[in-house]
Design a protein around this motif. Structure first.
Motif, mmCIF file in Angstrom:
data_model
loop_
_atom_site.group_PDB
_atom_site.id
_atom_site.type_symbol
_atom_site.label_atom_id
_atom_site.label_comp_id
_atom_site.label_asym_id
_atom_site.label_seq_id
_atom_site.Cartn_x
_atom_site.Cartn_y
_atom_site.Cartn_z
ATOM 1 N N ARG B 81 0.830 -1.215 0.000
ATOM 2 C CA ARG B 81 0.000 0.000 0.000
ATOM 3 C C ARG B 81 0.862 1.262 0.000
ATOM 4 N N SER B 82 2.073 1.148 0.532
ATOM 5 C CA SER B 82 2.929 2.329 0.512
ATOM 6 C C SER B 82 3.883 2.315 -0.682
ATOM 7 N N ASN B 83 3.970 1.195 -1.383
ATOM 8 C CA ASN B 83 4.847 1.088 -2.558
ATOM 9 C C ASN B 83 4.134 0.299 -3.655
ATOM 10 N N PRO B 84 3.056 0.864 -4.191
ATOM 11 C CA PRO B 84 2.200 0.077 -5.096
ATOM 12 C C PRO B 84 2.912 -0.396 -6.365
ATOM 13 N N ASP B 85 4.030 0.208 -6.721
ATOM 14 C CA ASP B 85 4.709 -0.212 -7.942
ATOM 15 C C ASP B 85 5.767 -1.282 -7.720
ATOM 16 N N LYS B 86 5.978 -1.662 -6.467
ATOM 17 C CA LYS B 86 6.928 -2.739 -6.196
ATOM 18 C C LYS B 86 6.197 -4.083 -6.255
ATOM 19 N N ILE B 87 6.976 -5.139 -6.430
ATOM 20 C CA ILE B 87 6.413 -6.488 -6.406
ATOM 21 C C ILE B 87 6.602 -7.037 -4.992
ATOM 22 N N VAL B 88 5.531 -7.535 -4.402
ATOM 23 C CA VAL B 88 5.585 -7.998 -3.014
ATOM 24 C C VAL B 88 5.070 -9.436 -2.935
ATOM 25 N N PHE B 89 5.881 -10.313 -2.356
ATOM 26 C CA PHE B 89 5.393 -11.679 -2.163
ATOM 27 C C PHE B 89 5.627 -12.131 -0.730
ATOM 28 N N THR B 90 4.756 -13.022 -0.258
ATOM 29 C CA THR B 90 4.994 -13.663 1.031
ATOM 30 C C THR B 90 5.321 -15.130 0.754
ATOM 31 N N TYR B 91 6.048 -15.726 1.660
ATOM 32 C CA TYR B 91 6.422 -17.137 1.551
ATOM 33 C C TYR B 91 6.069 -17.760 2.893
ATOM 34 N N GLN B 92 4.988 -18.532 2.926
ATOM 35 C CA GLN B 92 4.440 -18.984 4.207
ATOM 36 C C GLN B 92 4.144 -20.476 4.213
ATOM 37 N N GLY B 93 4.306 -21.068 5.366
ATOM 38 C CA GLY B 93 3.954 -22.470 5.536
ATOM 39 C C GLY B 93 2.513 -22.637 5.984
ATOM 40 N N ASP B 94 2.114 -23.913 6.192
ATOM 41 C CA ASP B 94 0.701 -24.157 6.496
ATOM 42 C C ASP B 94 0.310 -23.744 7.909
ATOM 43 N N GLY B 95 1.216 -23.903 8.869
ATOM 44 C CA GLY B 95 0.889 -23.453 10.223
ATOM 45 C C GLY B 95 0.777 -21.948 10.250
ATOM 46 N N ASP B 96 1.743 -21.302 9.625
ATOM 47 C CA ASP B 96 1.799 -19.843 9.581
ATOM 48 C C ASP B 96 0.552 -19.270 8.901
ATOM 49 N N LEU B 97 0.222 -19.791 7.739
ATOM 50 C CA LEU B 97 -0.849 -19.202 6.925
ATOM 51 C C LEU B 97 -2.242 -19.649 7.358
ATOM 52 N N ALA B 98 -2.369 -20.959 7.708
ATOM 53 C CA ALA B 98 -3.721 -21.485 7.886
ATOM 54 C C ALA B 98 -4.118 -21.672 9.348
ATOM 55 N N ALA B 99 -3.177 -21.439 10.293
ATOM 56 C CA ALA B 99 -3.562 -21.493 11.708
ATOM 57 C C ALA B 99 -3.486 -20.087 12.289
ATOM 58 N N ILE B 100 -2.269 -19.700 12.697
ATOM 59 C CA ILE B 100 -2.142 -18.411 13.399
ATOM 60 C C ILE B 100 -2.429 -17.225 12.484
ATOM 61 N N GLY B 101 -2.242 -17.417 11.180
ATOM 62 C CA GLY B 101 -2.431 -16.297 10.257
ATOM 63 C C GLY B 101 -3.709 -16.361 9.430
ATOM 64 N N THR B 102 -4.697 -17.102 9.932
ATOM 65 C CA THR B 102 -5.932 -17.274 9.150
ATOM 66 C C THR B 102 -6.620 -15.944 8.862
ATOM 67 N N ALA B 103 -6.706 -15.110 9.886
ATOM 68 C CA ALA B 103 -7.405 -13.836 9.680
ATOM 69 C C ALA B 103 -6.671 -12.998 8.645
ATOM 70 N N GLU B 104 -5.348 -12.957 8.752
ATOM 71 C CA GLU B 104 -4.568 -12.098 7.847
ATOM 72 C C GLU B 104 -4.703 -12.556 6.403
ATOM 73 N N ILE B 105 -4.647 -13.879 6.157
ATOM 74 C CA ILE B 105 -4.694 -14.331 4.764
ATOM 75 C C ILE B 105 -6.091 -14.112 4.175
ATOM 76 N N ILE B 106 -7.116 -14.388 4.974
ATOM 77 C CA ILE B 106 -8.480 -14.220 4.459
ATOM 78 C C ILE B 106 -8.748 -12.758 4.113
ATOM 79 N N HIS B 107 -8.328 -11.861 4.997
ATOM 80 C CA HIS B 107 -8.645 -10.452 4.744
ATOM 81 C C HIS B 107 -7.769 -9.845 3.656
ATOM 82 N N ALA B 108 -6.540 -10.330 3.533
ATOM 83 C CA ALA B 108 -5.719 -9.835 2.416
ATOM 84 C C ALA B 108 -6.366 -10.259 1.097
ATOM 85 N N ALA B 109 -6.851 -11.500 1.050
ATOM 86 C CA ALA B 109 -7.513 -11.988 -0.167
ATOM 87 C C ALA B 109 -8.827 -11.237 -0.401
#
Lengths: 356, 248, 179
Positions: B81-109
């Protein structure tokens, strides 16, 4: 001076941030600071900035972490329960030295508590609310004018020291209106950020923002660097106000809203022949030892007044270091100290230590 | 002599710490090849998460941020959001993305954040030594399901692609596998497409890579690859879940 | 000179906006001012109050535990705030809602049927302005000229057509004498 406006404290913080060049705000609604978000939502899109309502305080502070890592000025704000949720991010930002400004318009706790004003988050703000050996600069404004001026200053301090700066207010400061005089142009510290992750463009080596160092020797060194920085800040950035201190014998020590109440008591005390002064810490961390050193020869007693069970008093005792008695007056749960009650306690202190 | 195969430029000259038979190395390579082929490494900011790949910044050459457990999509949001012209990727595992980070991934999507998520699903927590993940299959053994994952005790595995594909903000969602060359080639196309989706500002993209964890599965590298084929794919079907007709 | 004012009543009676108008007018008069609302759920019903300080020097405390002038628009507020009036101070009561008077002899009370007068003028919402009129007449808190300007600044534009009526209401309050 520039414009003179009647403004709510929360709005003054938001306006100050924009004037300081903060065009990115990430937050989550909570009373009594929501006007900051309202103001940002209205104003930021018009100046090419970004207001984003996150899914939680945890997400909001991590958005701040990401945006701050790219070297831009960024802010979030919340109130006590929300600030608890942000502690994870604050610890990471401390470890990886990402500057940001975080506002806590404190409400009474613990738990969900209430929405009325309190100063019960002093320990959390000043002693490291998250995990790890870290500090953040904590500024305690006591008027709407100061909310504006210290918010601008917070961004400069954050950039200068690569540190999180917290504005610690309370519900009264956030909700009340006072006259603010805005400067025509802000002093924005021009600080290079060679560490920022902005894409190396093939022109420099990779930048990494991280707080993890599994080698304990490396992690100790990183901690020593942080401590060196904290020492430098303590030497350079202590701020305080001494009020009516020249011939005072009893000193009230108070910050924020309570310091304002204290000022009204000093006038009443004067009329009764009592010489009462005020030490008002403006930086709560670093705690302004110098103010106490300046008055220790004439101070016969100190009275710490807080909207808490007694948190800042621990720092006051350390600063006074046995040179005089330190008394306490506190209210909790959203109750605000009453000037008549405080005056009565001052009279008692007077009769014990001065007129005895 | 002509060079026909070499390390991608976007990978640094550091040997990786991953276990023998772990597919993190392949996944890293696919991301780096995409950066090379799209010539974006200098404009890319990667977000490393918590798990075995916490220090992927030691391997990727682009600028990177290491972030709290599960919060990578939020951190990426702040960066993008502060650098819209840059390419940004995350690299996440299943615990990170689908357990503790469930809210973050759903809302980013849901917000349609224009970022790319590389999601490593190996049905287990690797770094903390083999605990149950949200993607752990029924009856699968782990150090916290020593008698196998039971639906009545531990609930059901989360199918991340299927779940996120219900969100209008998601532009491109695909599940691929790293268990053999044919599938790896397909995975490479998916990863590259995800970055292109972002380059063309089409919105949120996520590629789920079915991956191994031979150490915590108690299998040798070959058996581990076979497990993806025999046990994981039947439960986590491959394919495009959103954005099939998306032209990039 | 320091004016400390508390306004109290039900939510919806214009307690908060009356305070803001006074603070704004005070600012236009060149004074230092503060306005502190009670905030929270009481905004939408229960009891509301706001504290205003208008001063020649920087305002000490925006939080008041006593005041020279108090306006009350319901009975619970009278019960709560009667003891808060400074000795020699004034209390202004909307007598169309509060059927009680003060018991203290060391303060001056003014009973004005503000809500009734406002209704007769065609808009109950002017009651707070009528009471402010009495306050200004008794204490010279702010100038009438800047009060009018403050109305334009504080009220939303869609209500600006009412301002001539509000100034009428202010005048009625200023000139009101108990019968």
């Amino acid at each position: 001076m520039g414009q003179r406006l009647l403004m709510k404290g929360n709005e003054a913080i938001a306006e100050a941030a924009i004037r300081a060049g903060c065009f990115h705000y990430f937050g989550y609604p909570i009373t009594p600071q929501t006007e900051i978000a309202h103001y940002m939502a209205k104003k930021l899109p018009k100046v090419g900035g970004v207001f984003l309502q996150a899914e939680s305080e945890i997400a909001a502070v991590n958005m701040v972490y990401g945006a701050g890592s790219t070297g831009i000025r960024v802010m979030t704000s919340s109130s006590s329960p929300g600030i608890s949720l942000k502690q994870e991010g604050l610890s990471y930002m401390a470890g990886s030295q990402v500057p940001a400004v975080v506002v806590n318009i404190v409400r009474a706790g613990p738990g969900l508590g209430g929405i009325q004003p309190a100063q019960c988050d002093y320990f959390q703000a000043c002693k490291g609310g998250g995990h790890g050996d870290y500090r953040q600069i904590v500024l305690a404004p006591s008027s709407v004018q100061e909310l504006y001026e210290l918010t601008v200053e917070a961004f400069n301090l954050a950039d200068r020291y690569r540190i999180v700066v917290m504005i610690l207010g309370d519900g009264i400061l956030g909700q009340m209106m006072e006259v603010v005089e805005f400067r025509d142009k802000e002093e924005i510290a021009d600080i290079e950020k060679p560490w920022a992750v902005t894409g190396h463009g093939g022109k420099r080596k990779q930048n990494v923002i991280t707080s993890i160092h599994l080698d304990p020797a490396v992690l100790e060194k990183m901690n020593q660097n942080l401590q060196d920085k904290y020492r430098l800040i303590t030497e350079n950035e202590c701020r305080y106000e001494l009020y009516n201190s020249e011939d005072a014998e009893v000193f009230i020590v108070a910050y924020g809203t309570v310091a304002r109440i204290a000022k009204s008591i000093i006038e009443m005390a004067k009329n009764e022949g009592l010489k009462v002064g005020l030490i008002r810490p403006i930086t709560l961390w670093p705690f302004p030892q110098e103010a106490f050193d300046k008055v220790k020869d004439r101070a016969k007693a100190f009275l710490t007044v807080e909207m808490s069970s007694g948190q800042m008093i621990e720092d006051v005792r350390l600063a006074v270091n046995g040179t005089g008695p330190v008394y306490f007056h506190g209210r909790m749960g959203g109750m605000v100290p009453n000037k008549f009650d405080i005056l009565a306690q001052i009279k008692e202190i007077y009769s014990r230590h001065i007129n005895s | 002599m002509a060079i026909i195969f070499q390390k991608p430029k976007a990978l640094k000259d550091t040997s990786m710490h991953y276990c023998p038979g772990c597919t993190h190395g392949i996944a890293h390579r696919l991301v780096a090849e995409a950066m090379d082929e799209l010539n974006i490494e200098g404009d890319t900011i990667g977000i490393a998460s918590v798990g075995c790949s916490y220090n992927s910044y030691d391997y990727f050459g682009c600028d990177m941020i290491q972030c709290p457990h599960g919060r990578a999509p939020a951190v990426a949001t702040g960066v993008k959001r502060s650098n819209p012209d840059k390419i940004v990727f995350t690299y996440q595992g299943d615990g990170d993305l689908a357990a503790i980070g469930t809210a973050e991934i759903i809302h980013a999507a849901a917000r349609g954040e224009n970022i790319t998520v590389i999601f490593i699903n190996n049905t287990i927590y690797g770094m903390t030594s083999g605990q149950m993940a949200p993607t752990t299959l029924l009856n699968q053994f782990s150090t916290t399901t020593p008698y196998g994952r039971q639906a009545d005790l531990h609930g059901f595995p989360i199918k991340v692609c299927e779940m996120l594909a219900t969100l209008e903000g998601a532009a491109y969602i695909e599940r691929v596998s790293l268990h053999d060359v044919k599938h790896i080639r397909k995975a490479k196309e998916a990863v590259k497409k995800a970055f292109k989706v972002q380059q063309q500002k089409k919105g949120f993209s996520l590629v789920e890579l079915l991956s191994t964890c031979p150490t915590n599965w108690g299998l040798n590298p070959v058996e581990a690859l076979n497990r993806i084929r025999d046990e994981m794919i039947p439960n986590y079907p491959l394919g495009v879940f959103r954005g099939e007709s998306l032209e990039v | 000179m320091v004016h400390e004012i508390i306004l109290a009543g039900f939510g919806g009676q214009g307690i908060l906006s009356a305070g803001r108008i006074m603070a704004y007018a005070g600012m236009l008069d060149g004074k230092q001012v503060s306005w502190l609302p009670s905030y929270g759920p009481e905004m939408r019903g229960g009891t509301a109050n706001s504290s205003v300080v208008i001063s020649d020097k920087p305002v000490d405390s925006p939080v008041l535990n006593s005041a020279g002038s108090i306006i009350v628009m319901n009975k619970p507020s009278l019960e709560k705030f009667e003891s808060w009036v400074d000795k020699g101070g004034i209390i202004i009561i909307d007598s169309s809602i509060v059927n009680k008077d003060v018991s203290r002899k060391d303060i001056k009370s003014f009973r004005i049927p503000a809500t009734k007068i406002a209704s007769e003028m065609g808009n109950m919402a002017f009651a707070n302005i009528i009471l402010l009129g009495k306050l200004i007449a008794e204490k010279g808190t702010v100038s009438v000229e800047n009060f009018k300007k403050a109305l334009y600044a504080v009220l939303p534009e869609r209500k600006h057509n009412l301002i001539p009526m509000e100034m009428e209401a202010l005048k009625t309050g200023m000139e009101y004498n108990e019968v």
